[in-house]
Design a protein around this motif. Structure first.
Motif, PDB file in Angstrom:
ATOM      1  N   THR A  71       2.728  11.069   2.623  1.00 29.68           N
ATOM      2  CA  THR A  71       2.160  10.038   1.754  1.00 29.68           C
ATOM      3  C   THR A  71       2.269   8.642   2.355  1.00 29.68           C
ATOM      4  OG1 THR A  71       4.272  10.020   0.594  1.00 29.68           O
ATOM      5  CG2 THR A  71       2.512  11.246  -0.427  1.00 29.68           C
ATOM      6  N   ILE A  73       4.992   6.966   3.160  1.00 27.94           N
ATOM      7  CA  ILE A  73       6.180   6.192   2.814  1.00 27.94           C
ATOM      8  C   ILE A  73       7.114   6.115   4.016  1.00 27.94           C
ATOM      9  CG2 ILE A  73       8.244   6.150   1.365  1.00 27.94           C
ATOM     10  CD1 ILE A  73       6.547   7.550  -0.800  1.00 27.94           C
ATOM     11  N   ARG A  92      -2.030   2.616   6.118  1.00 29.69           N
ATOM     12  CA  ARG A  92      -1.470   2.917   4.806  1.00 29.69           C
ATOM     13  C   ARG A  92      -2.369   2.502   3.640  1.00 29.69           C
ATOM     14  NH1 ARG A  92       1.372   0.801   0.865  1.00 29.69           N
ATOM     15  NH2 ARG A  92       1.363  -1.265   1.793  1.00 29.69           N
ATOM     16  N   GLU A  93      -2.814   1.237   3.652  1.00 28.33           N
ATOM     17  CA  GLU A  93      -3.540   0.758   2.470  1.00 28.33           C
ATOM     18  C   GLU A  93      -4.849   1.496   2.238  1.00 28.33           C
ATOM     19  OE1 GLU A  93      -3.749  -3.331   1.406  1.00 28.33           O
ATOM     20  OE2 GLU A  93      -1.756  -3.785   2.195  1.00 28.33           O
ATOM     21  N   VAL A  96      -3.857   5.364   1.138  1.00 25.01           N
ATOM     22  CA  VAL A  96      -3.302   5.681  -0.187  1.00 25.01           C
ATOM     23  C   VAL A  96      -4.349   5.627  -1.297  1.00 25.01           C
ATOM     24  CG1 VAL A  96      -0.922   5.064   0.323  1.00 25.01           C
ATOM     25  CG2 VAL A  96      -2.477   3.321  -0.549  1.00 25.01           C
ATOM     26  N   ARG A 106      11.099   9.907 -10.336  1.00 26.42           N
ATOM     27  CA  ARG A 106      10.953   8.468 -10.209  1.00 26.42           C
ATOM     28  C   ARG A 106       9.679   8.059 -10.925  1.00 26.42           C
ATOM     29  NH1 ARG A 106      14.392   6.558  -6.679  1.00 26.42           N
ATOM     30  NH2 ARG A 106      14.580   7.886  -4.890  1.00 26.42           N
ATOM     31  N   TYR A 126      -6.364  -0.277  -7.633  1.00 24.99           N
ATOM     32  CA  TYR A 126      -7.217   0.647  -6.871  1.00 24.99           C
ATOM     33  C   TYR A 126      -8.687   0.238  -6.882  1.00 24.99           C
ATOM     34  CZ  TYR A 126      -3.338   3.873  -6.307  1.00 24.99           C
ATOM     35  OH  TYR A 126      -2.155   4.448  -5.948  1.00 24.99           O
TER      36      TYR A 126
ATOM     37  N   ASP B  87      18.014   1.552  -4.796  1.00 26.30           N
ATOM     38  CA  ASP B  87      17.813   2.724  -5.665  1.00 26.30           C
ATOM     39  C   ASP B  87      16.589   3.553  -5.260  1.00 26.30           C
ATOM     40  OD1 ASP B  87      15.550   1.611  -6.754  1.00 26.30           O
ATOM     41  OD2 ASP B  87      16.504   0.909  -8.570  1.00 26.30           O
ATOM     42  N   GLY B  88      15.914   3.130  -4.202  1.00 22.54           N
ATOM     43  CA  GLY B  88      14.834   3.954  -3.668  1.00 22.54           C
ATOM     44  C   GLY B  88      13.488   3.761  -4.337  1.00 22.54           C
ATOM     45  N   ALA B  91       9.990   3.110  -2.608  1.00 24.47           N
ATOM     46  CA  ALA B  91       9.085   4.162  -2.119  1.00 24.47           C
ATOM     47  C   ALA B  91       7.781   4.170  -2.892  1.00 24.47           C
ATOM     48  CB  ALA B  91       9.767   5.528  -2.228  1.00 24.47           C
ATOM     49  N   ILE B  92       7.882   3.980  -4.230  1.00 21.96           N
ATOM     50  CA  ILE B  92       6.697   3.976  -5.077  1.00 21.96           C
ATOM     51  C   ILE B  92       5.721   2.883  -4.631  1.00 21.96           C
ATOM     52  CG2 ILE B  92       5.905   3.537  -7.441  1.00 21.96           C
ATOM     53  CD1 ILE B  92       7.186   6.208  -7.186  1.00 21.96           C
ATOM     54  N   GLN B  93       6.281   1.772  -4.171  1.00 19.24           N
ATOM     55  CA  GLN B  93       5.443   0.639  -3.781  1.00 19.24           C
ATOM     56  C   GLN B  93       4.609   0.944  -2.539  1.00 19.24           C
ATOM     57  OE1 GLN B  93       5.382  -2.034  -5.736  1.00 19.24           O
ATOM     58  NE2 GLN B  93       6.994  -1.236  -7.054  1.00 19.24           N
ATOM     59  N   PHE B  94       5.094   1.893  -1.732  1.00 15.82           N
ATOM     60  CA  PHE B  94       4.368   2.219  -0.501  1.00 15.82           C
ATOM     61  C   PHE B  94       3.167   3.114  -0.749  1.00 15.82           C
ATOM     62  CE2 PHE B  94       8.432   1.102   1.597  1.00 15.82           C
ATOM     63  CZ  PHE B  94       7.917   0.172   2.476  1.00 15.82           C
ATOM     64  N   ILE B  95       3.082   3.746  -1.933  1.00 22.18           N
ATOM     65  CA  ILE B  95       1.930   4.597  -2.185  1.00 22.18           C
ATOM     66  C   ILE B  95       0.831   3.828  -2.910  1.00 22.18           C
ATOM     67  CG2 ILE B  95       3.237   6.749  -2.179  1.00 22.18           C
ATOM     68  CD1 ILE B  95       2.948   6.578  -5.327  1.00 22.18           C
ATOM     69  N   ARG B  96       0.965   2.521  -2.976  1.00 16.51           N
ATOM     70  CA  ARG B  96      -0.071   1.709  -3.626  1.00 16.51           C
ATOM     71  C   ARG B  96      -0.835   0.919  -2.565  1.00 16.51           C
ATOM     72  NH1 ARG B  96       0.101   4.182  -7.761  1.00 16.51           N
ATOM     73  NH2 ARG B  96       1.758   4.003  -9.263  1.00 16.51           N
ATOM     74  N   PRO B  97      -2.129   0.764  -2.781  1.00 22.83           N
ATOM     75  CA  PRO B  97      -2.905   0.028  -1.788  1.00 22.83           C
ATOM     76  C   PRO B  97      -2.740  -1.488  -1.934  1.00 22.83           C
ATOM     77  CG  PRO B  97      -4.344   0.819  -3.513  1.00 22.83           C
ATOM     78  CD  PRO B  97      -2.966   1.313  -3.840  1.00 22.83           C
ATOM     79  N   TYR B  98      -1.519  -1.968  -1.869  1.00 22.11           N
ATOM     80  CA  TYR B  98      -1.301  -3.404  -1.834  1.00 22.11           C
ATOM     81  C   TYR B  98      -0.090  -3.688  -0.981  1.00 22.11           C
ATOM     82  CZ  TYR B  98       1.752  -2.284  -5.920  1.00 22.11           C
ATOM     83  OH  TYR B  98       2.671  -1.755  -6.778  1.00 22.11           O
ATOM     84  N   SER B  99       0.135  -4.972  -0.734  1.00 30.32           N
ATOM     85  CA  SER B  99       1.273  -5.330   0.084  1.00 30.32           C
ATOM     86  C   SER B  99       2.473  -5.576  -0.826  1.00 30.32           C
ATOM     87  CB  SER B  99       0.938  -6.577   0.895  1.00 30.32           C
ATOM     88  OG  SER B  99       2.084  -7.378   1.033  1.00 30.32           O
ATOM     89  N   TYR B 100       3.545  -4.880  -0.551  1.00 30.95           N
ATOM     90  CA  TYR B 100       4.739  -4.990  -1.389  1.00 30.95           C
ATOM     91  C   TYR B 100       5.229  -6.430  -1.466  1.00 30.95           C
ATOM     92  CZ  TYR B 100       9.648  -4.428  -2.759  1.00 30.95           C
ATOM     93  OH  TYR B 100      10.861  -4.541  -3.369  1.00 30.95           O
ATOM     94  N   VAL B 261      14.743   6.890   2.149  1.00 31.45           N
ATOM     95  CA  VAL B 261      14.810   6.691   0.721  1.00 31.45           C
ATOM     96  C   VAL B 261      16.086   7.313   0.186  1.00 31.45           C
ATOM     97  CG1 VAL B 261      13.652   7.111  -1.430  1.00 31.45           C
ATOM     98  CG2 VAL B 261      12.332   6.622   0.615  1.00 31.45           C
TER      99      VAL B 261
END
Lengths: 334, 264
Positions: A71, A73, A92-93, A96, A106, A126, B87-88, B91-100, B261
């Motif tokens: 994915t 990560i 990545r962008e 995803v 989570r 999105y 707290d890991g 990771a969720i932020q990396f599966i979104r199409p934006y910059s953390y 993570v």
């Protein structure tokens, strides 16, 4: 086209070693010692589009690490990795946008705001056109019966309600691949069944490729045409569930219910020379264990003629037992 | 730009509004701080007309505006980022199409806007009523100051992000976060204006980004820095904004490779 193409994928972590005792802690203060852990060791597999594939293994086998590399990560240490036509960690962008991910442990919804606000934010994240968004949301809400949950804040949802919302959140942008990391963990049987049905329908109607990790083998039995089994970072089985059962199942059990009290010795005498084993539950009921290579009819014939039988039940070894067996033997082998 | 970013500002603003009671007490705390420093400086000045280039009136205004600016640019992004890494949930932020990091910046800005409107502005009104603060008359100074204030926020946030990201490399960077907080308050000139520092330290400060957070903008607001020099302040801030992007990008890249993570 392949949805997921993985070749000799490897992930190593560097983990800090903590030395023992006060002196050790003091030494750690100045010079750290590190140790390398291989979480995933050169795995190779391909998943075609539209397949539902189960990814199983014990805790710590490397399942989650693989999912996290797939994915985008985690960045793999070495190996080739193409998912949905992208190298996940490099693009990545863009990558995803084409995948959906649900982590059972989570939440990806925003804790403090209402569910529907989360969905709206995801629509903007999105860049889903409003009409498409509305159509998909309506469809998903109806299918998963979320109607009255939408206005509640996420922190007030039960686990089952939250998981259903997580699924919707992961599907709003119509991904072609869905990754599920233990999606049914901690859920009751009703919600589990509902989610399985939903995933099956999703796969059928939209052709969504699904890769799921789970400890619940009923998920696998209900959903997956294919299983990849991982142990200690390496793939130990890749194929259909039927084949797995056929290869690993060592036999089956036949449950007898007798009309008159029967002795164990008498039963053993009936089947002597066949290599079956008897276990007496009580005097009216016994279980015969039959290795796979022996014909059921042959063994049955010997018993049926000689005893007063009220009922017979043939039980295949279930997947749980097979998998437990595999885990155990693989642990022993180096 | 992704239209989700303004949405993130809005959501953070609404969330802050939901927990607004925290901020009523915050206003009181800031007012007490300003009051304490006001009386302290009164005592230090005594009958002396000016110290280190400050008159009593300038000092009063400096203290008030510096603390109020702090209310705007201050945020807890360092701790938020460190917690998310630990707290890991990063990771969720990396599966979104934006910059953390952009998301974090936007959330910080939502918080900043909230503090500006519901904290800094009313706080400034109260302070002006209670203490003899002289506000600049030139609207140009006000306009320039708003721009400088925005860059104060950016530079402080950059430092926070950098501190927070260190959680990727050490197991617990709580100590670092606290140290950073004290350093920023001291070296940015909130506690003591930099012109009061010993000569060598003042020289060192010239080469650090902290003065661009409070000392330089507040000097413009109090009228100690004027005209072309005031524009020079903006230039210094722009330079630091650019310079600080470099280590952030570097650390971020390294972190992506190092990330593992926690909790499987």
């Amino acid at each position: 086209m392949l949805a997921i193409d993985v070749e000799l994928l490897q992930k190593r972590f560097v983990v800090q070693k903590n030395r023992e005792g006060l002196a050790g802690a003091f030494k750690d203060l100045f010079k750290r010692e590190y140790r390398e852990v291989k979480a995933v060791k050169d795995i190779t597999f391909q998943i075609p589009q539209g397949e539902i594939c189960g990814y199983i293994g014990e805790n710590g086998a490397g399942k989650s690490t693989t999912i996290k590399m797939l994915t985008g990560i985690l960045v793999p240490t070495s190996g080739r990795l193409v998912v949905n036509g992208y190298v996940p960690f490099k693009e990545r962008e863009a990558f995803v946008k084409g995948i959906g991910v649900v982590f059972g442990q989570r939440s990806q919804l925003w804790w403090d705001i209402g569910v529907v606000e989360s969905f709206n934010l995801l629509r903007k994240v999105y860049r889903v056109p409003p009409q498409d968004f509305k159509r998909r949301l309506d469809e998903l809400v109806e299918r998963l019966q979320l109607g009255e949950l939408l206005s509640r804040p996420v922190r007030k949802l039960s686990l089952g309600q939250r998981m259903r919302c997580e699924l919707v959140a992961s599907l709003l942008h119509n991904p072609s691949i869905l990754f599920l990391d233990e999606p049914t963990i901690g859920l009751d049987i009703v919600v589990k069944t509902e989610i399985r049905e939903f995933l099956k329908q999703l796969n059928r109607d939209h052709g969504t490729t699904i890769l799921l990790t789970t400890h619940d083998l009923q998920d696998i039995e209900a959903l997956c045409s294919r299983v990849i089994m991982l142990d200690d970072g390496t793939i130990i089985y890749d194929g259909s569930l039927e084949l797995l059962k056929a290869n690993w199942s060592k036999g089956r059990e036949i449950h007898f219910h007798f009309g008159a009290p029967t002795a164990l010795a008498a039963l053993e005498q009936l089947t002597s020379g066949l290599g079956v084993q008897w276990r007496l539950d009580h005097e009216l009921s016994a279980v015969m264990w039959l290795p796979s290579e022996i014909n059921v009819s042959g063994a049955l014939a010997r018993v049926v003629g000689a005893a007063d039988i009220r009922d017979i039940k043939i039980v295949e070894t279930n997947t749980d037992e097979i998998v437990r067996e595999i885990y155990k033997t693989e642990k022993v082998a180096p | 730009m992704n239209s989700a970013y303004p949405e993130l500002i809005r959501i953070r603003f609404l969330m802050m509004l939901a927990y607004r009671v925290n901020y009523y007490s915050g206003i009181v705390i800031y007012a007490i701080n300003i009051g304490a420093y006001y009386f302290l400086w009164q005592a230090i000045f005594g009958d002396t007309p000016s110290l280190a280039g400050f008159t009593v009136a300038q000092m009063t205004t400096y203290v008030a505006v510096s603390w109020m600016a702090r209310a705007f640019y201050y945020n807890n992004l360092d701790r938020e980022i460190a917690n998310e890494i630990r707290d890991g949930s990063v990771a969720i932020q990396f599966i979104r199409p934006y910059s953390y990091l952009m998301v974090k910046l936007m959330q910080g800005f939502g918080e900043g806007l909230f503090r500006l409107l519901l904290f800094m502005v009313p706080g400034m009104v109260i302070v002006c009523l209670v203490f003899p603060v002289t506000l600049p008359r030139d609207p140009g100074v006000w306009a320039l100051y708003l721009v400088l204030l925005f860059f104060s926020f950016l530079i402080n946030t950059q430092i926070n992000i950098l501190t927070g990201l260190f959680a990727f490399f050490v197991e617990n960077n709580e100590g670092m976060i606290r140290m950073k907080r004290v350093l920023v308050d001291l070296f940015s000139g909130v506690v003591v204006p930099i012109s009061f520092f010993p000569g060598w330290l003042e020289q060192v400060m010239q080469w650090l980004p902290f003065q661009a957070i409070t000392y330089l903008p507040s000097s413009v607001f109090t009228g100690r820095t004027e005209g072309a020099e005031a524009w020079g302040v903006l230039l210094v801030q722009l330079i630091w904004f650019g310079v600080l992007l470099v280590p952030i990008m570097g650390v971020w890249r390294m972190a992506r490779r190092r990330l593992f993570v926690q909790g499987g």
